[in-house]
Design a protein around this motif. Structure first.
Motif, PDB file in Angstrom:
ATOM      1  N   MET A 118       1.183  -0.763   0.055  1.00 42.66           N
ATOM      2  CA  MET A 118       0.189   0.369  -0.214  1.00 42.66           C
ATOM      3  C   MET A 118       0.739   1.579   0.048  1.00 42.66           C
ATOM      4  N   ALA A 119       0.325   2.123  -0.551  1.00 44.16           N
ATOM      5  CA  ALA A 119       0.747   3.680  -0.851  1.00 44.16           C
ATOM      6  C   ALA A 119       1.019   3.870   0.449  1.00 44.16           C
ATOM      7  N   ASN A 120       1.944   4.623   1.648  1.00 53.36           N
ATOM      8  CA  ASN A 120       2.411   5.169   2.403  1.00 53.36           C
ATOM      9  C   ASN A 120       2.680   6.436   2.164  1.00 53.36           C
ATOM     10  N   THR A 121       3.848   7.699   1.731  1.00 56.17           N
ATOM     11  CA  THR A 121       4.127   8.682   1.753  1.00 56.17           C
ATOM     12  C   THR A 121       2.532   8.966   0.079  1.00 56.17           C
ATOM     13  N   SER A 122       2.913  10.119   0.458  1.00 56.62           N
ATOM     14  CA  SER A 122       0.938  11.515   0.204  1.00 56.62           C
ATOM     15  C   SER A 122       1.498  11.528  -1.627  1.00 56.62           C
ATOM     16  N   GLN A 123       2.809  11.844  -2.229  1.00 55.76           N
ATOM     17  CA  GLN A 123       3.566  11.053  -3.755  1.00 55.76           C
ATOM     18  C   GLN A 123       3.238   9.839  -4.042  1.00 55.76           C
ATOM     19  N   SER A 124       3.226   9.038  -3.277  1.00 57.83           N
ATOM     20  CA  SER A 124       2.957   6.833  -3.910  1.00 57.83           C
ATOM     21  C   SER A 124       1.603   7.228  -3.897  1.00 57.83           C
ATOM     22  N   LYS A 125       1.104   7.924  -2.464  1.00 61.09           N
ATOM     23  CA  LYS A 125      -0.419   7.413  -2.472  1.00 61.09           C
ATOM     24  C   LYS A 125      -1.306   8.779  -3.640  1.00 61.09           C
ATOM     25  N   LYS A 126      -0.642   9.935  -4.873  1.00 63.35           N
ATOM     26  CA  LYS A 126      -0.709  10.755  -5.883  1.00 63.35           C
ATOM     27  C   LYS A 126      -0.735   9.839  -6.706  1.00 63.35           C
ATOM     28  N   ARG A 127       0.390   8.515  -7.562  1.00 61.03           N
ATOM     29  CA  ARG A 127       0.563   8.158  -8.304  1.00 61.03           C
ATOM     30  C   ARG A 127      -0.161   7.256  -8.239  1.00 61.03           C
ATOM     31  N   ALA A 128      -0.772   6.197  -7.553  1.00 60.09           N
ATOM     32  CA  ALA A 128      -1.582   5.392  -7.205  1.00 60.09           C
ATOM     33  C   ALA A 128      -3.156   5.786  -8.066  1.00 60.09           C
ATOM     34  N   ARG A 129      -3.367   7.054  -7.801  1.00 56.67           N
ATOM     35  CA  ARG A 129      -4.581   7.910  -7.646  1.00 56.67           C
ATOM     36  C   ARG A 129      -4.545   7.822  -9.434  1.00 56.67           C
ATOM     37  N   GLN A 130      -3.104   8.240  -9.510  1.00 58.25           N
ATOM     38  CA  GLN A 130      -3.845   8.870 -11.374  1.00 58.25           C
ATOM     39  C   GLN A 130      -3.023   7.364 -11.645  1.00 58.25           C
ATOM     40  N   ALA A 131      -2.697   6.165 -11.498  1.00 55.39           N
ATOM     41  CA  ALA A 131      -2.811   4.934 -12.018  1.00 55.39           C
ATOM     42  C   ALA A 131      -4.211   4.747 -11.958  1.00 55.39           C
ATOM     43  N   ASP A 132      -5.246   4.335 -11.545  1.00 51.62           N
ATOM     44  CA  ASP A 132      -6.214   4.636 -11.244  1.00 51.62           C
ATOM     45  C   ASP A 132      -7.278   5.006 -12.888  1.00 51.62           C
ATOM     46  N   ALA A 133      -6.466   6.187 -12.413  1.00 54.28           N
ATOM     47  CA  ALA A 133      -7.535   7.360 -13.578  1.00 54.28           C
ATOM     48  C   ALA A 133      -6.858   6.538 -14.785  1.00 54.28           C
ATOM     49  N   ARG A 134      -5.742   7.325 -14.989  1.00 57.70           N
ATOM     50  CA  ARG A 134      -5.205   6.334 -16.671  1.00 57.70           C
ATOM     51  C   ARG A 134      -5.828   4.722 -16.690  1.00 57.70           C
ATOM     52  N   TYR A 135      -5.909   3.563 -16.242  1.00 58.67           N
ATOM     53  CA  TYR A 135      -6.628   2.557 -15.859  1.00 58.67           C
ATOM     54  C   TYR A 135      -7.995   3.235 -17.036  1.00 58.67           C
ATOM     55  N   ASP A 136      -8.652   3.663 -15.809  1.00 59.92           N
ATOM     56  CA  ASP A 136     -10.269   3.611 -16.550  1.00 59.92           C
ATOM     57  C   ASP A 136     -10.003   4.182 -17.554  1.00 59.92           C
ATOM     58  N   VAL A 137      -9.249   5.322 -18.280  1.00 57.84           N
ATOM     59  CA  VAL A 137      -8.860   6.329 -19.477  1.00 57.84           C
ATOM     60  C   VAL A 137      -8.824   4.762 -20.501  1.00 57.84           C
ATOM     61  N   ASN A 138      -7.981   4.408 -20.556  1.00 56.91           N
ATOM     62  CA  ASN A 138      -7.327   3.101 -21.528  1.00 56.91           C
ATOM     63  C   ASN A 138      -7.890   2.038 -21.820  1.00 56.91           C
ATOM     64  N   LYS A 139      -8.702   1.965 -20.232  1.00 58.13           N
ATOM     65  CA  LYS A 139      -9.922   0.968 -20.376  1.00 58.13           C
ATOM     66  C   LYS A 139     -11.106   1.092 -21.598  1.00 58.13           C
ATOM     67  N   ALA A 140     -11.009   2.515 -21.343  1.00 61.17           N
ATOM     68  CA  ALA A 140     -12.720   3.165 -22.365  1.00 61.17           C
ATOM     69  C   ALA A 140     -12.354   3.040 -23.418  1.00 61.17           C
ATOM     70  N   ARG A 141     -10.923   3.884 -24.110  1.00 64.83           N
ATOM     71  CA  ARG A 141     -10.494   3.817 -25.834  1.00 64.83           C
ATOM     72  C   ARG A 141     -10.308   2.279 -25.644  1.00 64.83           C
ATOM     73  N   ARG A 142      -9.659   1.256 -25.230  1.00 59.96           N
ATOM     74  CA  ARG A 142      -9.705  -0.203 -25.891  1.00 59.96           C
ATOM     75  C   ARG A 142     -11.049  -0.782 -26.508  1.00 59.96           C
ATOM     76  N   SER A 143     -12.224  -0.104 -25.233  1.00 56.15           N
ATOM     77  CA  SER A 143     -13.603  -0.504 -25.559  1.00 56.15           C
ATOM     78  C   SER A 143     -13.820   0.016 -26.817  1.00 56.15           C
ATOM     79  N   ARG A 144     -13.624   0.844 -27.281  1.00 54.43           N
ATOM     80  CA  ARG A 144     -14.023   2.260 -27.963  1.00 54.43           C
ATOM     81  C   ARG A 144     -13.297   1.343 -29.553  1.00 54.43           C
ATOM     82  N   ILE A 145     -11.738   1.004 -29.346  1.00 51.57           N
ATOM     83  CA  ILE A 145     -11.305   0.697 -30.436  1.00 51.57           C
ATOM     84  C   ILE A 145     -11.424  -0.412 -31.188  1.00 51.57           C
ATOM     85  N   ARG A 146     -12.431  -1.586 -29.493  1.00 54.30           N
ATOM     86  CA  ARG A 146     -12.478  -2.798 -30.486  1.00 54.30           C
ATOM     87  C   ARG A 146     -14.064  -2.808 -30.777  1.00 54.30           C
TER      88      ARG A 146
END
Length: 91
Positions: A1-29
């Motif tokens: 689990m993320a401990n520092t504030s920066q690692s927490k932020k990177r985890a949030r950003q990774a989740d957001a990118r995952y959702d965006v990329n998932k939508a893009r892949r679905s649209r392409i398919r």
């Protein structure tokens, strides 16, 4: 689990990118499925139109880092040859 504030932020950003990329892949398919269905129906004009609509979506997937450039190039090439093959009679 993320401990520092920066690692927490990177985890949030990774989740957001995952959702965006998932939508893009679905649209392409979806666009690829439309091309496949048009090819299966045997209608070359519909297949060509579907391929023309799918090409920018695939290219956008490359620029956004969702798909690799060579993968998209290969997919477009194979689909185009199948669409063009609809016009020629099978001998």
């Amino acid at each position: 689990m993320a401990n520092t504030s920066q690692s927490k932020k990177r985890a949030r950003q990774a989740d957001a990118r995952y959702d965006v990329n998932k939508a893009r892949r679905s649209r392409i398919r979806t666009y690829l499925r439309k091309v496949e269905e048009a090819i299966a129906s045997g209608d070359q004009t519909a297949a060509a139109a579907a391929l023309r609509a799918a090409q920018p979506e695939l290219a956008r997937g490359v620029t956004k880092g969702v798909l690799h450039k060579n993968t998209v190039s290969r997919k477009i090439s194979r689909l185009a040859s199948r669409v063009n093959g609809l016009a020629a009679p099978v001998v």
